[in-house]
Design a protein around this motif. Sequence first.
Motif, PDB file in Angstrom:
ATOM      1  N   GLU A   1       0.828  -1.217   0.000  1.00  0.00           N
ATOM      2  CA  GLU A   1       0.000   0.000   0.000  1.00  0.00           C
ATOM      3  C   GLU A   1       0.858   1.261   0.000  1.00  0.00           C
ATOM      4  O   GLU A   1       0.565   2.228  -0.708  1.00  0.00           O
ATOM      5  CB  GLU A   1      -0.908  -0.002   1.224  1.00  0.00           C
ATOM      6  CG  GLU A   1      -2.060  -0.987   1.154  1.00  0.00           C
ATOM      7  CD  GLU A   1      -2.898  -0.972   2.417  1.00  0.00           C
ATOM      8  OE1 GLU A   1      -2.725  -0.032   3.221  1.00  0.00           O
ATOM      9  OE2 GLU A   1      -3.712  -1.886   2.605  1.00  0.00           O
ATOM     10  N   LYS A   2       1.920   1.252   0.806  1.00  0.00           N
ATOM     11  CA  LYS A   2       2.776   2.434   0.925  1.00  0.00           C
ATOM     12  C   LYS A   2       3.690   2.631  -0.272  1.00  0.00           C
ATOM     13  O   LYS A   2       4.276   3.700  -0.437  1.00  0.00           O
ATOM     14  CB  LYS A   2       3.616   2.345   2.201  1.00  0.00           C
ATOM     15  CG  LYS A   2       2.803   2.468   3.481  1.00  0.00           C
ATOM     16  CD  LYS A   2       3.712   2.449   4.704  1.00  0.00           C
ATOM     17  CE  LYS A   2       2.913   2.654   5.981  1.00  0.00           C
ATOM     18  NZ  LYS A   2       3.783   2.624   7.190  1.00  0.00           N
ATOM     19  N   ALA A   3       3.834   1.597  -1.106  1.00  0.00           N
ATOM     20  CA  ALA A   3       4.727   1.695  -2.267  1.00  0.00           C
ATOM     21  C   ALA A   3       4.303   2.820  -3.201  1.00  0.00           C
ATOM     22  O   ALA A   3       5.145   3.468  -3.841  1.00  0.00           O
ATOM     23  CB  ALA A   3       4.752   0.366  -3.016  1.00  0.00           C
ATOM     24  N   GLY A   4       3.005   3.089  -3.271  1.00  0.00           N
ATOM     25  CA  GLY A   4       2.521   4.144  -4.157  1.00  0.00           C
ATOM     26  C   GLY A   4       2.939   5.529  -3.731  1.00  0.00           C
ATOM     27  O   GLY A   4       2.872   6.483  -4.520  1.00  0.00           O
ATOM     28  N   GLN A   5       3.387   5.688  -2.475  1.00  0.00           N
ATOM     29  CA  GLN A   5       3.803   6.993  -1.974  1.00  0.00           C
ATOM     30  C   GLN A   5       5.280   7.284  -2.219  1.00  0.00           C
ATOM     31  O   GLN A   5       5.751   8.392  -1.992  1.00  0.00           O
ATOM     32  CB  GLN A   5       3.515   7.073  -0.466  1.00  0.00           C
ATOM     33  CG  GLN A   5       2.053   6.813  -0.109  1.00  0.00           C
ATOM     34  CD  GLN A   5       1.851   6.675   1.392  1.00  0.00           C
ATOM     35  OE1 GLN A   5       2.692   7.088   2.183  1.00  0.00           O
ATOM     36  NE2 GLN A   5       0.712   6.109   1.790  1.00  0.00           N
ATOM     37  N   VAL A   6       6.021   6.269  -2.644  1.00  0.00           N
ATOM     38  CA  VAL A   6       7.468   6.415  -2.857  1.00  0.00           C
ATOM     39  C   VAL A   6       7.738   7.212  -4.122  1.00  0.00           C
ATOM     40  O   VAL A   6       7.066   7.040  -5.143  1.00  0.00           O
ATOM     41  CB  VAL A   6       8.138   5.027  -2.951  1.00  0.00           C
ATOM     42  CG1 VAL A   6       9.604   5.159  -3.346  1.00  0.00           C
ATOM     43  CG2 VAL A   6       7.994   4.285  -1.628  1.00  0.00           C
TER      44      VAL A   6
ATOM     45  N   TYR B   1      14.091   4.556  -7.458  1.00  0.00           N
ATOM     46  CA  TYR B   1      13.277   3.371  -7.194  1.00  0.00           C
ATOM     47  C   TYR B   1      14.109   2.104  -6.982  1.00  0.00           C
ATOM     48  O   TYR B   1      13.710   1.220  -6.217  1.00  0.00           O
ATOM     49  CB  TYR B   1      12.277   3.161  -8.332  1.00  0.00           C
ATOM     50  CG  TYR B   1      11.245   4.250  -8.398  1.00  0.00           C
ATOM     51  CD1 TYR B   1      10.323   4.419  -7.366  1.00  0.00           C
ATOM     52  CD2 TYR B   1      11.187   5.138  -9.476  1.00  0.00           C
ATOM     53  CE1 TYR B   1       9.374   5.434  -7.406  1.00  0.00           C
ATOM     54  CE2 TYR B   1      10.243   6.154  -9.531  1.00  0.00           C
ATOM     55  CZ  TYR B   1       9.338   6.303  -8.494  1.00  0.00           C
ATOM     56  OH  TYR B   1       8.395   7.301  -8.530  1.00  0.00           O
ATOM     57  N   GLU B   2      15.248   1.984  -7.647  1.00  0.00           N
ATOM     58  CA  GLU B   2      16.108   0.819  -7.418  1.00  0.00           C
ATOM     59  C   GLU B   2      16.546   0.732  -5.958  1.00  0.00           C
ATOM     60  O   GLU B   2      16.530  -0.345  -5.346  1.00  0.00           O
ATOM     61  CB  GLU B   2      17.349   0.869  -8.320  1.00  0.00           C
ATOM     62  CG  GLU B   2      17.072   0.526  -9.773  1.00  0.00           C
ATOM     63  CD  GLU B   2      16.757   1.759 -10.607  1.00  0.00           C
ATOM     64  OE1 GLU B   2      16.925   1.691 -11.834  1.00  0.00           O
ATOM     65  OE2 GLU B   2      16.349   2.792 -10.029  1.00  0.00           O
ATOM     66  N   PHE B   3      16.911   1.891  -5.384  1.00  0.00           N
ATOM     67  CA  PHE B   3      17.359   1.899  -3.992  1.00  0.00           C
ATOM     68  C   PHE B   3      16.195   1.675  -3.031  1.00  0.00           C
ATOM     69  O   PHE B   3      16.329   1.008  -2.008  1.00  0.00           O
ATOM     70  CB  PHE B   3      18.055   3.222  -3.670  1.00  0.00           C
ATOM     71  CG  PHE B   3      19.272   3.485  -4.514  1.00  0.00           C
ATOM     72  CD1 PHE B   3      20.045   2.437  -4.987  1.00  0.00           C
ATOM     73  CD2 PHE B   3      19.641   4.785  -4.838  1.00  0.00           C
ATOM     74  CE1 PHE B   3      21.164   2.678  -5.776  1.00  0.00           C
ATOM     75  CE2 PHE B   3      20.750   5.034  -5.619  1.00  0.00           C
ATOM     76  CZ  PHE B   3      21.519   3.973  -6.089  1.00  0.00           C
TER      77      PHE B   3
ATOM     78  N   GLU C   1       6.217   2.782 -12.464  1.00  0.00           N
ATOM     79  CA  GLU C   1       5.404   1.623 -12.797  1.00  0.00           C
ATOM     80  C   GLU C   1       6.192   0.332 -12.600  1.00  0.00           C
ATOM     81  O   GLU C   1       5.662  -0.659 -12.065  1.00  0.00           O
ATOM     82  CB  GLU C   1       4.921   1.711 -14.252  1.00  0.00           C
ATOM     83  CG  GLU C   1       3.881   2.792 -14.519  1.00  0.00           C
ATOM     84  CD  GLU C   1       4.470   4.202 -14.440  1.00  0.00           C
ATOM     85  OE1 GLU C   1       5.710   4.334 -14.639  1.00  0.00           O
ATOM     86  OE2 GLU C   1       3.709   5.147 -14.180  1.00  0.00           O
ATOM     87  N   GLU C   2       7.448   0.340 -13.030  1.00  0.00           N
ATOM     88  CA  GLU C   2       8.295  -0.843 -12.845  1.00  0.00           C
ATOM     89  C   GLU C   2       8.525  -1.116 -11.363  1.00  0.00           C
ATOM     90  O   GLU C   2       8.553  -2.278 -10.921  1.00  0.00           O
ATOM     91  CB  GLU C   2       9.632  -0.646 -13.561  1.00  0.00           C
ATOM     92  CG  GLU C   2       9.529  -0.685 -15.076  1.00  0.00           C
ATOM     93  CD  GLU C   2      10.835  -0.306 -15.740  1.00  0.00           C
ATOM     94  OE1 GLU C   2      11.160  -0.916 -16.776  1.00  0.00           O
ATOM     95  OE2 GLU C   2      11.532   0.600 -15.226  1.00  0.00           O
ATOM     96  N   TYR C   3       8.694  -0.048 -10.587  1.00  0.00           N
ATOM     97  CA  TYR C   3       8.900  -0.202  -9.140  1.00  0.00           C
ATOM     98  C   TYR C   3       7.689  -0.871  -8.490  1.00  0.00           C
ATOM     99  O   TYR C   3       7.831  -1.812  -7.694  1.00  0.00           O
ATOM    100  CB  TYR C   3       9.158   1.166  -8.503  1.00  0.00           C
ATOM    101  CG  TYR C   3       9.125   1.159  -6.988  1.00  0.00           C
ATOM    102  CD1 TYR C   3      10.153   0.578  -6.254  1.00  0.00           C
ATOM    103  CD2 TYR C   3       8.054   1.728  -6.297  1.00  0.00           C
ATOM    104  CE1 TYR C   3      10.117   0.569  -4.864  1.00  0.00           C
ATOM    105  CE2 TYR C   3       8.012   1.723  -4.909  1.00  0.00           C
ATOM    106  CZ  TYR C   3       9.046   1.141  -4.201  1.00  0.00           C
ATOM    107  OH  TYR C   3       9.009   1.123  -2.831  1.00  0.00           O
ATOM    108  N   LEU C   4       6.510  -0.410  -8.829  1.00  0.00           N
ATOM    109  CA  LEU C   4       5.294  -0.983  -8.253  1.00  0.00           C
ATOM    110  C   LEU C   4       5.137  -2.451  -8.665  1.00  0.00           C
ATOM    111  O   LEU C   4       4.691  -3.288  -7.872  1.00  0.00           O
ATOM    112  CB  LEU C   4       4.077  -0.175  -8.697  1.00  0.00           C
ATOM    113  CG  LEU C   4       4.003   1.262  -8.162  1.00  0.00           C
ATOM    114  CD1 LEU C   4       2.801   1.999  -8.739  1.00  0.00           C
ATOM    115  CD2 LEU C   4       3.951   1.274  -6.636  1.00  0.00           C
TER     116      LEU C   4
END
Length: 451
Positions: free
Chosen positions: A343-348, A352-354, A392-395
């Motif tokens: 859920e919190k990933a969308g706030q990052v 993104y790699e780090f 998008e790739e991070y999510l």
Amino acid sequence: MNENIQESKVDILQKTEQALAELSIAGSAVTPQLLKVERLAERLRESDMTVAVIGQFKRGKSRLSNLILGEDVLPVGIVPITSAVTKVKYGEEAAEVRFLNGEIRKVTAEELETYISEQKNRANCRGVREVVLHTPAEFLKSGITFVDTPGVGSFHVNNTETAYEYMKESDAVIFLLSVDSPINQIEIDFLTKARAYAGKTYFAVNKTDLVSPEDLEAYVTYCEEILGEILGPSEQSTGNWLAAGVSAEEGEVAAPAPAPAIRIFPVSAVTGAGVEELKATITEDLKTSLKDILHESARRKLADLLGEALKQLYFYRGVLNQPYEDLDEHFREMDAYLSELQEKAGQVKGAYEFRLNEAKTAVAEKIEAAFGMGFVLPIEEREALQLKMSREEYLEQIEALVSGVRETLTTILLYREENAFTVVRRMEDIYKVTRHLRSIKNTIERAQELV
């Protein structure tokens, strides 16, 4: 007798490869140990040698390191400077900081203090894993990695923890004492642990310029007596099989050579007195006994890693035997944590790699806390300029991480496994691997006893 002596000359690389095979069969339950044994095997094949300066804080480790290297590559100061492990390798002058989240940042010599000074990186608030320096020092030319470690026993607890953790990686250590302080319990404890991993230990006493020759002689004699009591005769050798009267080529038994006396090198990191003698001794040992030191170091490290793996397997078996209601609770806790992470990933935002690496580290720590077993998720290192991952790739990666962890835990812990044969077969495999690992560990430890 010949058979026993031959057994003492155990092929450490062969035993390491055998341990790797057994650990691979055990699978995810011992992944941390498997990865460490893989690195150990690689270092043995490449004759990769690490020499570390260790000891209590403010003994002059960084200043002595600079003298051994022949140039001022490490910062020194009145307050504790070294708060992170600093590796020095041969090559054109360069410096980089490696962070816990996988970032590699090239820095100038002037910027180093920002990352390795306790004043500017208190409690490692910057998340530094290690600093790597390259310099064309002659001492490093044969492939040595020289390491300056944080001192133990200071107010800064994280420095002591870092020093204790890294000593496990060293093949040879320079244990630094100081004439302005008698050997204390902190140093004795640290030395006792360090010698469980290093294949060779050199003892040096610093700040000899502060005392008279008579007082220095008395101090060195005192240290020799204390260290002799701590180490015992068997630990004073170099780890060379020939020291036990064994012919490396013929396996013949000769009269056991007497254990060499403890040798302490009096040095002054201020005047340079005694440093060349210490440096020359290390250089000569690396020319004549490199393989012996590396093999003894690997033997000790492998015995320790197998001990860790056995403990992990005992934990694993215990988890498999837990009542379902307990396992249910652990899985509910883990599932809630993973859902919150997603859920919190969308706030990052950005890097993104780090951020993905940080998520992996956090998940691994949570699994260990919840189930009591080590867990490793690979961290990819790169420079900030190489970052290409989109939001998008991070999510997508976070979603894959969450689903992958859930699936892996369910599989290795046999959660809700209804096939009794599968459970019995897994338990039999674990028992078999445990017996084999214990046998390898006993062989390795018996080799030292025979020497």
